[in-house]
Design an enzyme around this catalytic site. Structure first.
Site, PDB file in Angstrom:
ATOM      1  N   ASP A  33      77.189  -0.637  39.424  1.00 45.41           N
ATOM      2  CA  ASP A  33      76.025  -0.029  38.754  1.00 45.41           C
ATOM      3  C   ASP A  33      76.068  -0.361  37.262  1.00 45.41           C
ATOM      4  O   ASP A  33      75.102  -0.868  36.665  1.00 45.41           O
ATOM      5  CB  ASP A  33      76.099   1.488  38.983  1.00 45.41           C
ATOM      6  CG  ASP A  33      74.798   2.208  38.653  1.00 45.41           C
ATOM      7  OD1 ASP A  33      74.772   3.455  38.758  1.00 45.41           O
ATOM      8  OD2 ASP A  33      73.822   1.531  38.296  1.00 45.41           O
ATOM      9  N   VAL A 119      84.070   3.732  43.814  1.00 44.06           N
ATOM     10  CA  VAL A 119      84.207   5.122  43.336  1.00 44.06           C
ATOM     11  C   VAL A 119      83.999   6.122  44.471  1.00 44.06           C
ATOM     12  O   VAL A 119      84.690   7.121  44.574  1.00 44.06           O
ATOM     13  CB  VAL A 119      83.156   5.388  42.216  1.00 44.06           C
ATOM     14  CG1 VAL A 119      83.054   6.864  41.862  1.00 44.06           C
ATOM     15  CG2 VAL A 119      83.500   4.545  40.999  1.00 44.06           C
TER      16      VAL A 119
HETATM   17  N1  APR Z   1      79.930  -7.654  41.704  1.00 40.69           N
HETATM   18  C1  APR Z   1      80.100  -7.388  43.018  1.00 40.69           C
HETATM   19  N2  APR Z   1      80.723  -6.289  43.474  1.00 40.69           N
HETATM   20  C2  APR Z   1      81.224  -5.432  42.568  1.00 40.69           C
HETATM   21  C3  APR Z   1      81.082  -5.640  41.172  1.00 40.69           C
HETATM   22  C4  APR Z   1      80.401  -6.816  40.770  1.00 40.69           C
HETATM   23  N3  APR Z   1      80.215  -7.096  39.474  1.00 40.69           N
HETATM   24  N4  APR Z   1      81.692  -4.598  40.535  1.00 40.69           N
HETATM   25  C5  APR Z   1      82.192  -3.795  41.481  1.00 40.69           C
HETATM   26  N5  APR Z   1      81.924  -4.293  42.688  1.00 40.69           N
HETATM   27  C6  APR Z   1      82.282  -3.757  44.006  1.00 40.69           C
HETATM   28  C7  APR Z   1      83.482  -2.867  44.036  1.00 40.69           C
HETATM   29  O1  APR Z   1      84.669  -3.640  44.117  1.00 40.69           O
HETATM   30  C8  APR Z   1      83.213  -2.106  45.316  1.00 40.69           C
HETATM   31  O2  APR Z   1      83.733  -2.852  46.419  1.00 40.69           O
HETATM   32  O3  APR Z   1      81.209  -2.935  44.426  1.00 40.69           O
HETATM   33  C9  APR Z   1      81.682  -2.051  45.427  1.00 40.69           C
HETATM   34  C10 APR Z   1      81.088  -0.678  45.199  1.00 40.69           C
HETATM   35  O4  APR Z   1      81.874   0.021  44.226  1.00 40.69           O
HETATM   36  P1  APR Z   1      81.169   0.975  43.123  1.00 40.69           P
HETATM   37  O5  APR Z   1      80.456   0.163  42.145  1.00 40.69           O
HETATM   38  O6  APR Z   1      82.231   1.881  42.609  1.00 40.69           O
HETATM   39  O7  APR Z   1      80.069   1.802  43.913  1.00 40.69           O
HETATM   40  P2  APR Z   1      80.253   3.035  44.912  1.00 40.69           P
HETATM   41  O8  APR Z   1      81.590   3.073  45.538  1.00 40.69           O
HETATM   42  O9  APR Z   1      79.060   2.972  45.807  1.00 40.69           O
HETATM   43  O10 APR Z   1      80.155   4.310  43.943  1.00 40.69           O
HETATM   44  C11 APR Z   1      78.926   4.544  43.314  1.00 40.69           C
HETATM   45  O11 APR Z   1      79.952   4.589  41.181  1.00 40.69           O
HETATM   46  O12 APR Z   1      79.393   3.146  39.545  1.00 40.69           O
HETATM   47  C12 APR Z   1      79.189   4.429  39.993  1.00 40.69           C
HETATM   48  O13 APR Z   1      76.990   5.005  39.256  1.00 40.69           O
HETATM   49  C13 APR Z   1      77.768   4.633  40.387  1.00 40.69           C
HETATM   50  O14 APR Z   1      78.058   6.957  40.707  1.00 40.69           O
HETATM   51  C14 APR Z   1      77.900   5.734  41.375  1.00 40.69           C
HETATM   52  C15 APR Z   1      79.200   5.383  42.087  1.00 40.69           C
END
Ligand code: APR
Length: 358
Positions: A33, A119
């Site tokens: 995000d 997360v």
């Molecule tokens: N490109 C591709 N994948 C990515 C990237 C990137 N730049 N950055 C992170 N990821 C991957 C992570 O390794 C993970 O496997 O995206 C996947 C989802 O992880 P998160 O971003 O933490 O999302 P999520 O687990 O759904 O949690 C969402 O986290 O960032 C906050 O605002 C968001 O509150 C929400 C929560």
């Protein structure tokens, strides 16, 4: 292949839409995000403010601003609470609703991160399975290129045992650059045959003579040249006769194997993760030659033995090479009778090889 598993930063992709793993506020956060908002610039947040949030399992679409793609589809995954609180259904809905929006906006390509697997704590391998299952069902009825983006190796929890077994298999079979080339090995074998033949003629002239009759002998011994002379003596087939003996083609063997396995075309090409259009090209062109990865994907989908796999690859003009780690890993799984595409991809991923689609 309609589903590809790729390892990259999703913000770099110039596909039509990328999917953001957002939270209910849609006002940004960490993880993917945060990366998407940083790369898109402040106008993305400005537009997100107009959406007034998003329910878990639902999806909303915005422009992409400074990102190379056209759209950002924001979806909110479930927080993992042990798996008994409807997490799987909500996560499936994230992919389904995002794909619906991508189709509505006529996207030809879309990229997903592993939603909820950061997360929000969803186990990565289970998150990957949900992504693959929902996307492959969607692709049975729709044409779109779907990328599942893996950002870190943690997504693949390959078992230590499997990893060391494959490592050992590669070490045992890997033919690296300074071993003999195939030509050198064949030449050496041919020479040793000639030597044997010389000894043979010396030892058993009676036995060898009829053989010798068909060769022009030099000082009564068959020479290296003899086999060539023997070939010259063999009646030359005309080109038409040779072409008349053409073998079953790749596409003919594929269709025959589908029938033998009692599969439908759709079951086979879906399991091989080959799209409908490509399959109909193969079906309608008896001389179609597919890519090596596509040929291997069909062999895995049909669960062919190693010999049958080599035969099918040869008909497409390929071989499984022991100087290619990708081929050795494929060979390892076929030898072990393991056609589980997820485990194969986990292994390919861990050995930094390109992956087979679903
Ligand atoms: N490109 C591709 N994948 C990515 C990237 C990137 N730049 N950055 C992170 N990821 C991957 C992570 O390794 C993970 O496997 O995206 C996947 C989802 O992880 P998160 O971003 O933490 O999302 P999520 O687990 O759904 O949690 C969402 O986290 O960032 C906050 O605002 C968001 O509150 C929400 C929560």
């Amino acid at each position: 292949m309609p589903i590809q598993i790729i390892r990259t930063d999703i913000t770099k992709l110039n596909c039509d839409a990328i999917v953001n793993a957002a939270n209910n506020s849609l006002l940004g956060g960490g993880g993917v995000d945060g990366a998407i908002h940083r790369a898109a610039g402040p106008n993305l947040l400005r537009e997100c403010r107009t959406l007034h949030g998003c329910e878990t399992g639902q999806a909303k679409i915005t422009g992409a601003y400074k990102l190379p793609c056209k759209y950002v589809i924001h979806t909110v995954g479930p927080v993992w609470r042990g798996g008994q609180n409807g997490e799987k259904q909500l996560l499936e809905s994230c992919y389904r609703e995002s794909l619906k929006l991508a189709k509505k906006y006529e996207c030809e390509s879309v990229a997903f991160p592993l939603i909820s697997s950061g997360v929000y704590g969803y186990p990565k391998d289970q998150a990957l399975k949900v992504a693959m299952d929902v996307c492959s069902d969607f692709l049975l009825k729709n044409d779109m290129l779907v990328n599942i983006v893996i950002f870190d190796k943690a997504a693949y929890q390959i078992s230590e045992k499997l990893f060391s077994d494959i490592r050992a298999y590669i070490d045992d079979h890997y033919v690296d650059l300074h071993t003999d080339s195939l030509y050198e090995r064949m030449l050496r074998e041919q020479c040793s045959q000639i030597l044997e033949m010389d000894e043979c003629v010396a030892e058993f002239p009676k036995l060898a003579m009829p053989l010798a009759d068909s060769f022009q002998l030099e000082d009564n011994k068959p020479s290296m040249a003899a086999p060539m002379q023997a070939q010259q003596l063999a009646p030359q087939m005309s080109l038409d006769e040779k072409l008349g003996q053409i073998d079953e083609s790749f596409s003919q063997m594929l269709l025959r194997k589908i029938d033998e396995k009692g599969m439908t075309d759709a079951q086979c090409y879906k399991k091989a993760n080959v799209d409908r259009k490509l399959f109909s090209k193969i079906r309608s062109n008896v001389h179609y030659s597919p890519s090596k990865t596509t040929a291997i994907a069909f062999a895995i989908a049909l669960e062919l033995s190693l010999e049958e796999t080599k035969e099918m690859l040869m008909k497409a003009g390929y071989a499984l090479s022991h100087s290619n780690k990708f081929d050795l890993i494929i060979e390892y799984f076929i030898q072990s009778g393991n056609y589980n595409i997820f485990e194969i991809n986990e292994a390919l991923f861990m050995f930094d090889q390109s992956l087979l689609g679903m």
